[in-house]
Write a protein that holds these residues in place. Structure first.
Motif, short mmCIF file in Angstrom:
data_model
loop_
_atom_site.label_atom_id
_atom_site.label_comp_id
_atom_site.label_asym_id
_atom_site.label_seq_id
_atom_site.Cartn_x
_atom_site.Cartn_y
_atom_site.Cartn_z
N MET A 185 0.71 -0.87 -0.09
CA MET A 185 -0.09 -0.28 0.09
C MET A 185 0.52 0.93 -0.33
O MET A 185 2.03 1.09 0.43
CB MET A 185 -1.36 -0.10 1.52
N TYR A 198 -5.09 9.81 9.19
CA TYR A 198 -3.59 9.44 9.93
C TYR A 198 -2.33 9.99 8.98
O TYR A 198 -1.95 9.38 8.34
CB TYR A 198 -3.66 8.97 11.56
N LEU A 200 0.26 9.03 8.39
CA LEU A 200 1.06 7.11 8.18
C LEU A 200 2.31 6.82 7.28
O LEU A 200 3.01 6.75 7.89
CB LEU A 200 0.23 5.84 7.67
N LEU A 450 1.94 2.15 23.66
CA LEU A 450 0.86 3.25 22.61
C LEU A 450 1.87 2.62 21.72
O LEU A 450 1.59 2.11 20.01
CB LEU A 450 1.33 4.73 22.58
N ILE A 454 0.71 0.50 18.24
CA ILE A 454 1.15 0.95 17.41
C ILE A 454 1.75 -0.44 16.20
O ILE A 454 1.09 -0.83 15.51
CB ILE A 454 1.28 2.06 16.52
N VAL A 457 -0.87 -3.71 15.92
CA VAL A 457 -1.99 -2.61 14.54
C VAL A 457 -0.96 -2.99 13.17
O VAL A 457 -1.79 -3.68 11.83
CB VAL A 457 -2.24 -1.37 14.45
N LEU B 203 2.36 11.88 14.62
CA LEU B 203 1.07 10.92 14.75
C LEU B 203 -0.30 11.82 15.42
O LEU B 203 -1.46 12.15 14.83
CB LEU B 203 0.89 9.91 15.44
N THR B 210 -9.13 13.22 17.97
CA THR B 210 -9.82 11.50 17.63
C THR B 210 -8.34 11.05 18.31
O THR B 210 -9.48 9.91 18.94
CB THR B 210 -10.28 10.90 16.37
N LEU B 211 -7.55 11.31 18.82
CA LEU B 211 -6.37 10.53 19.82
C LEU B 211 -6.28 10.94 21.60
O LEU B 211 -5.48 10.17 22.19
CB LEU B 211 -4.81 9.92 18.89
N LYS B 446 -7.93 -1.54 3.70
CA LYS B 446 -6.68 -2.08 4.88
C LYS B 446 -5.83 -0.57 5.43
O LYS B 446 -5.69 -0.46 6.75
CB LYS B 446 -5.58 -2.58 3.74
N GLN B 447 -5.83 0.71 4.38
CA GLN B 447 -5.61 2.06 5.27
C GLN B 447 -6.23 2.10 5.69
O GLN B 447 -5.57 2.82 7.56
CB GLN B 447 -5.07 2.81 3.86
N LEU B 450 -5.83 0.47 9.31
CA LEU B 450 -4.86 1.09 10.32
C LEU B 450 -5.34 2.33 10.79
O LEU B 450 -4.38 1.74 12.34
CB LEU B 450 -3.70 1.28 9.32
N MET B 451 -5.84 2.94 10.40
CA MET B 451 -6.02 4.63 11.16
C MET B 451 -7.07 3.37 12.44
O MET B 451 -6.95 4.36 13.64
CB MET B 451 -6.75 5.23 10.19
N GLY B 453 -7.18 1.01 13.92
CA GLY B 453 -6.49 0.83 14.96
C GLY B 453 -5.30 0.78 15.98
O GLY B 453 -5.49 1.08 16.67
N ILE B 454 -4.90 2.18 14.42
CA ILE B 454 -4.31 3.23 16.09
C ILE B 454 -5.42 3.56 16.65
O ILE B 454 -5.37 4.23 18.05
CB ILE B 454 -3.54 4.31 14.86
N LYS B 455 -6.01 4.33 16.65
CA LYS B 455 -7.37 5.26 17.30
C LYS B 455 -7.78 3.68 18.36
O LYS B 455 -8.46 4.25 19.19
CB LYS B 455 -8.66 4.85 16.29
N VAL B 457 -6.00 1.88 19.88
CA VAL B 457 -4.87 1.94 21.06
C VAL B 457 -5.16 3.44 21.68
O VAL B 457 -4.66 3.26 22.61
CB VAL B 457 -3.33 2.20 20.03
N PHE B 458 -5.48 4.31 20.73
CA PHE B 458 -5.12 5.52 22.30
C PHE B 458 -6.48 5.05 23.09
O PHE B 458 -6.97 5.78 23.87
CB PHE B 458 -4.91 6.72 21.07
N ILE B 469 -13.52 11.33 10.82
CA ILE B 469 -12.18 11.10 10.11
C ILE B 469 -12.60 9.76 9.50
O ILE B 469 -12.62 9.54 8.04
CB ILE B 469 -10.55 10.91 10.62
N PHE B 470 -13.09 9.45 9.92
CA PHE B 470 -13.54 7.44 9.50
C PHE B 470 -14.57 7.11 10.79
O PHE B 470 -14.94 7.58 11.33
CB PHE B 470 -12.73 6.74 9.54
#
Lengths: 471, 471
Positions: A185, A198, A200, A450, A454, A457, B203, B210-211, B446-447, B450-451, B453-455, B457-458, B469-470
């Motif tokens: 990607m 975000y 990336l 954190l 990440i 993920v 990040l 959002t984080l 997929k992208q 990932l975002m 997934g990061i969200k 985590v936080f 955002i999403f």
């Protein structure tokens, strides 16, 4: 996070599959050749990979990673192996993916001032190629003649020009990556400004090959400045030298390089390269190297003069101006080869401390004090304009800082000092293997958690460069 | 990701707890005052929060977030409410945290050229304060007179100076944030170079609240350039104007601003502010605004001359040079107020397209073609030097792009075009609420995963600005 990867998972059947994917001649299993991939520039560390794959494309990497992810085989990505923190070392064995054959500059886009390149291109080759078109890619680590641009992305490298032009992260617009789970990607778009989701791209830059393997890189370029001027400025007092650094910016000037070198480092490297272009008085303890660049020579002369006046307020000695390109190259050669020279002279690995610029004098004084306390000699040099000071220490009877508890203790004290001064462990080398035991000095458990989150993920099975940066 | 938050979770008992934490007078529950926090600059969207908390410190925010996290109450962080993508809108109700009282500049560090500030400081106030010390913080969105620096961090704002000096992300060194789970932490260190672990700072920048909630900001500053020159350049052909943009850089010049404004935009804003400092010929369809800055006036004059010569090769009309600060301010006022003016004139929200710079002509041509196809008028203006073009459309009979399926269809076609040209959805406004339905154009599932997934985590309970955002 458990380390799920295990080198024992790599079998003959995997090797056969890799041969089908990469071509037989690109799958290295004989120990002699594997040895070439067992070390980098980080002291005497040595770890043999199970197999080396000289991949040619993102698609090949994707196929390999899918297999490794499924069978939990550790994977180490590697550029030129010039790293200084062990990030490219296959300490868990398994598969080492070398990007050396992915060495094409794909497009120099003169209309948009961008270059698209594969990761295995030598940084200097990239710089020279764009320079031929009048364009400039500034970040240039000392190893630019041998390091790969892909490794520079992984470590967020800097170099002397960073003080005016910024580091690698300031030039990366977009990355094609292969995720540990095999997906290919792009991280963003080939644009100068981006507030779409975000970042990336910036997350991958400096992540030391732990989140994804970079397969294409889009860098922004700037017009190449037409002229530069260089001077070498001696000081009798290293604190005065580093105070002068801060004063130059406060006076309104931004040099294109602002380096500091202690006299021991200069002497050692002068001997090493068999050249000493400047007479050094007995009382000199350090030099500043100051460069300005731009499109108008007259303006640069005025700037050099004004900077000289600032420097003279800080008790500098007689300033040496490089007259022509030969003299400039001579000076830069000394600066670029100092790491190699002091290493040969018995100094341990290059610490990569960074503090707010004005704290440089306190840092250098602190290092010398620690030297007395812990019984080591030290040389300091580096990117003073950024507050990024490289420190090497030498202690009689110890060749390798990794194995010596006393040296580790003194390094810990050094990083505590750096932290107290508002700084951190690494400015441009990364954490890799060898600095991760110091991460607790600058990060709380929550911050590391954190990062671990990440990592998970991106790499749920923890196969990609596992155990680098943090456990 | 499920949206676990529910506005109904907010009870009277929570309000009482918040009063104890923030002080009674800083907890707003009456509808009249709540209304002030129900909208931003994104068209006519209106969402009433359950309660507004005018917090004063990271500690207060931490206590509030711990409660909201435990009881799964949605939280929306808000700066000055000048956003253009709905990021600060409390569309799920719940708690709105306003940073308006966190408005102190904590330290201007002249030794290190850094400023430490709270998020509720107005960007222009910050710029003026550092300018008094001879220092420069370049990113300046058009709303700089009212927007907060904290909001600029959240959206990774740009502005006209970005073309030479970069955007917000290029100035943020370190952030103190409160995580949705209540922990207060710094993301990095106050240093110019940092390769120590994942770049959590970058990040957070542009993550649109959002984080984490940003509570302290460390920005690097640069010396303030002593002079600038400004010119306004008319063109009969908008494609020629945007081709000229790219040519300026290829000729080796980097202006400190390089803006484009279509004639309709100029006329509307001239009427709006009651000022038209330049005579406009009938054949003019667009102007470029070109600024250069630096420390040497002579050099700047030479550069302006050289840039003028480039522009003349692209058929520009008679160039208007701003003679003094009054004329410069007059021109900049027109540029800065154009958004407001065309909005009053019935144009819909400002789209924030960004493409590689050389694709600007194709983008503008494409927009006009879409206008014919979908029956809308358009005005284009923006940061041409960055390829960041703001587009507003007007369609008879529709006041609000959000509610009109035809407009949404045409915007989708616009963003498909942007994507085809190598660009993306937002250069400096962010995605927020109103652009998220276009994210699928530029990102794969997929992208986005990932975002997400990061969200997670936080923000494991998805309480902080959920659904921005999403989904």
């Amino acid at each position: 996070m458990d380390n799920n990867a295990d080198k024992k998972n790599l079998t003959e059947s995997h090797i056969e599959q890799f041969k089908k994917i990469c071509g037989e001649q690109n799958v290295i299993t004989n120990e002699e050749e594997l040895n070439d991939y067992a070390h980098d520039q980080t002291e005497s560390l040595h770890f043999l990979p199970g197999v080396v794959l000289k991949v040619r494309s993102a698609e090949e990497i994707s196929e390999v990673l899918k297999i490794c992810n499924q069978d939990k085989i550790p994977v180490t990505p590697r550029g030129a192996g010039t790293g200084l923190s062990g990030g490219a070392l296959p300490d868990l064995g398994g598969v080492l993916i070398s990007t050396e054959r992915m060495n094409s500059i794909l497009e120099i886009d003169e209309q948009n001032l961008q270059v698209i390149t594969e990761p295995g291109v030598i940084t200097e080759v990239l710089q020279d190629s764009v320079k031929e078109r009048g364009l400039f890619y500034p970040p240039d680590p000392a190893s630019r003649g041998s390091c790969f641009i892909g490794g520079n992305i992984s470590e967020n490298s800097g170099g002397p020009k960073a003080v005016k032009y910024g580091v690698v992260k300031d030039y990366v617009l977009n990355l094609e990556v292969v995720l540990p789970t095999g997906e290919i990607m792009w991280t963003g778009a080939n644009v100068l400004k981006n507030s779409t989701g975000y970042n990336l791209t910036q997350l991958i830059v400096g992540s030391e090959g732990t989140l994804a393997i970079v397969t294409k890189i889009v860098l922004r370029l700037i017009p190449n400045p037409k002229f530069d001027l260089l001077m070498l400025v001696p000081f009798k007092d290293v604190s005065k030298a580093s105070e002068a650094v801060s004063a130059i910016f406060r006076a309104g000037y931004t040099p294109s390089a602002l380096e500091l070198m202690e006299i021991d480092a200069l002497k050692i490297v002068s001997d090493f390269v068999g050249s000493s272009p400047v007479p050094v008085t007995d009382e000199t303890v350090a030099h500043l190297i100051v460069e300005v660049d731009g499109n108008h020579l007259d303006t640069l002369m005025l700037e050099m003069e004004a900077i000289s006046e600032v420097l003279m307020q800080y008790d500098c000695g007689e300033i040496y101006f490089a007259d022509d390109n030969a003299q400039k190259n001579e000076l830069w050669k000394l600066r670029r080869r100092v790491a190699e020279a002091v290493k040969m002279d018995g100094y341990t690995i290059e610490e990569d401390t960074v503090v707010p610029r004005y704290q440089l004098p306190a840092l250098i004084q602190g290092v010398k004090k620690l030297g007395v306390e812990y019984g080591f000699k030290s040389v300091c040099y580096g990117h003073a304009g950024d507050g990024n000071l490289h420190i090497r220490i030498k202690k009689e009877g110890t060749a390798n800082s990794q194995d010596d508890p006393e040296i580790i203790k003194s390094l810990r004290a050094l990083f505590m000092l750096v932290k107290d001064l508002g700084g951190t462990v690494s400015g441009e080398h990364g954490i890799g293997l060898v600095q991760k035991s110091f991460m607790d000095i600058v990060f709380t458990e929550k911050q590391i958690d954190l990062m671990r989150g990440i990592k998970k993920v991106f790499d749920p099975n923890n196969i990609l460069n596992a155990g680098k940066i943090f456990d």
